[in-house]
Design a protein around this motif. Sequence first.
Motif, PDB file in Angstrom:
ATOM      1  N   MET A  28      36.819  46.075  48.710  1.00 43.61           N
ATOM      2  CA  MET A  28      35.883  46.772  47.513  1.00 43.61           C
ATOM      3  C   MET A  28      34.779  45.875  46.843  1.00 43.61           C
ATOM      4  O   MET A  28      33.576  46.396  46.641  1.00 43.61           O
ATOM      5  CB  MET A  28      36.876  46.834  46.539  1.00 43.61           C
ATOM      6  CG  MET A  28      38.127  47.932  46.903  1.00 43.61           C
ATOM      7  SD  MET A  28      39.170  48.474  45.702  1.00 43.61           S
ATOM      8  CE  MET A  28      38.244  49.113  44.223  1.00 43.61           C
ATOM      9  N   TRP A  35      36.979  49.870  40.400  1.00 48.14           N
ATOM     10  CA  TRP A  35      37.719  50.219  39.964  1.00 48.14           C
ATOM     11  C   TRP A  35      37.449  51.683  39.499  1.00 48.14           C
ATOM     12  O   TRP A  35      38.324  52.757  39.577  1.00 48.14           O
ATOM     13  CB  TRP A  35      38.770  49.531  38.873  1.00 48.14           C
ATOM     14  CG  TRP A  35      39.674  48.593  39.432  1.00 48.14           C
ATOM     15  CD1 TRP A  35      39.318  47.697  40.649  1.00 48.14           C
ATOM     16  CD2 TRP A  35      40.882  48.084  39.100  1.00 48.14           C
ATOM     17  NE1 TRP A  35      40.246  46.669  40.844  1.00 48.14           N
ATOM     18  CE2 TRP A  35      41.230  47.001  40.018  1.00 48.14           C
ATOM     19  CE3 TRP A  35      41.559  48.250  37.912  1.00 48.14           C
ATOM     20  CZ2 TRP A  35      42.420  46.185  39.824  1.00 48.14           C
ATOM     21  CZ3 TRP A  35      42.704  47.673  37.920  1.00 48.14           C
ATOM     22  CH2 TRP A  35      43.159  46.569  38.838  1.00 48.14           C
ATOM     23  N   ILE A  38      37.154  54.318  42.023  1.00 45.36           N
ATOM     24  CA  ILE A  38      38.590  54.753  42.488  1.00 45.36           C
ATOM     25  C   ILE A  38      38.912  55.550  41.319  1.00 45.36           C
ATOM     26  O   ILE A  38      39.734  56.525  41.678  1.00 45.36           O
ATOM     27  CB  ILE A  38      39.374  53.825  42.880  1.00 45.36           C
ATOM     28  CG1 ILE A  38      38.771  52.742  43.937  1.00 45.36           C
ATOM     29  CG2 ILE A  38      40.730  54.090  43.248  1.00 45.36           C
ATOM     30  CD1 ILE A  38      38.337  53.447  45.242  1.00 45.36           C
ATOM     31  N   THR A  42      40.545  59.600  42.034  1.00 45.06           N
ATOM     32  CA  THR A  42      41.694  59.637  42.171  1.00 45.06           C
ATOM     33  C   THR A  42      42.462  60.184  40.960  1.00 45.06           C
ATOM     34  O   THR A  42      43.560  60.690  41.057  1.00 45.06           O
ATOM     35  CB  THR A  42      42.564  58.289  42.544  1.00 45.06           C
ATOM     36  OG1 THR A  42      42.236  57.215  41.650  1.00 45.06           O
ATOM     37  CG2 THR A  42      41.920  57.983  44.168  1.00 45.06           C
ATOM     38  N   ILE A  49      46.145  51.493  39.785  1.00 45.86           N
ATOM     39  CA  ILE A  49      45.318  50.846  40.939  1.00 45.86           C
ATOM     40  C   ILE A  49      45.695  49.486  40.810  1.00 45.86           C
ATOM     41  O   ILE A  49      45.833  48.671  42.019  1.00 45.86           O
ATOM     42  CB  ILE A  49      43.472  50.960  40.325  1.00 45.86           C
ATOM     43  CG1 ILE A  49      43.323  52.445  40.358  1.00 45.86           C
ATOM     44  CG2 ILE A  49      42.680  50.224  41.182  1.00 45.86           C
ATOM     45  CD1 ILE A  49      42.045  52.918  39.722  1.00 45.86           C
ATOM     46  N   PHE A  68      44.596  56.848  47.637  1.00 47.45           N
ATOM     47  CA  PHE A  68      43.849  55.775  47.437  1.00 47.45           C
ATOM     48  C   PHE A  68      43.022  55.409  48.695  1.00 47.45           C
ATOM     49  O   PHE A  68      41.732  55.155  48.562  1.00 47.45           O
ATOM     50  CB  PHE A  68      44.697  54.397  47.254  1.00 47.45           C
ATOM     51  CG  PHE A  68      43.929  53.194  46.931  1.00 47.45           C
ATOM     52  CD1 PHE A  68      43.201  53.108  45.661  1.00 47.45           C
ATOM     53  CD2 PHE A  68      44.091  52.134  47.624  1.00 47.45           C
ATOM     54  CE1 PHE A  68      42.493  51.677  45.497  1.00 47.45           C
ATOM     55  CE2 PHE A  68      43.545  51.026  47.446  1.00 47.45           C
ATOM     56  CZ  PHE A  68      42.552  50.982  46.449  1.00 47.45           C
ATOM     57  N   ALA A  71      40.025  57.801  49.078  1.00 47.96           N
ATOM     58  CA  ALA A  71      39.057  57.415  47.832  1.00 47.96           C
ATOM     59  C   ALA A  71      38.133  56.278  48.735  1.00 47.96           C
ATOM     60  O   ALA A  71      36.962  56.439  48.838  1.00 47.96           O
ATOM     61  CB  ALA A  71      39.391  56.908  46.658  1.00 47.96           C
ATOM     62  N   LEU A  72      38.728  55.210  49.259  1.00 48.77           N
ATOM     63  CA  LEU A  72      38.155  54.150  49.885  1.00 48.77           C
ATOM     64  C   LEU A  72      37.339  54.438  51.224  1.00 48.77           C
ATOM     65  O   LEU A  72      35.894  54.044  51.369  1.00 48.77           O
ATOM     66  CB  LEU A  72      39.117  53.018  50.255  1.00 48.77           C
ATOM     67  CG  LEU A  72      39.631  52.115  49.176  1.00 48.77           C
ATOM     68  CD1 LEU A  72      40.624  51.176  49.901  1.00 48.77           C
ATOM     69  CD2 LEU A  72      38.567  51.592  48.512  1.00 48.77           C
TER      70      LEU A  72
END
Length: 149
Positions: A28, A35, A38, A42, A49, A68, A71-72
Motif C-alpha cells: 500500500m 486507508w 480502501i 469498501t 481495516i 479488501f 479494492a487493492l
Amino acid sequence: MQNSKNITSKDVKTNGSETFGNVVKTIMRNNGITWEDIKLITEFSNDTINSLINHYDITFGRLKVFRFMFALALYIDVDIIYSLLTKAGICRTDTIISNTAYEILEEIPEYLNEGKDELDPIQYAIEKVNSYIENKIENDRLARMLKLH
C-alpha cells in the motif's frame, strides 16, 4: 520486503518471514494506496481495516478479505493479490463465493482497461465488479457483503 514500487508476486510468496499485514502495508505504501482509498471503496471502518492489516488471522471473515482484495486489485497487479490470498491462507475452493471472488479478480484488469478512457476508470471497474456480483450471487445478503462502493 523491497522498498520499490515493483513488488512482485514472487516477492510476496518467497518472503515467508514477513506477516500478511507487513506485506500489505508495504504494498500500500509503495503504491500510494491509503486507508482512505480502501475506506471509500469498501466502506470499512478504520477498525476493520486495522484488523485486516495488523491483526489478520485465518479466522477473519473471507468476505471481508475478498472485498479488501478487490479494492487493492484496483491499484496493483492481480498476481500480487493471488499471492497475498495464499499468504493469508486463503485458496480457491469450489464454492460460489470463492469461485466468484477469483473470477472477479481475473476480470478486474480487463475492467480497468475497458474504463481507461472513462472520467474515473476505478469507478468504472467498481461498477463492473458490482454488476458481476449481482448477476452471479443470488443471495442478496452475500452479494451486498462483497460489493464495492
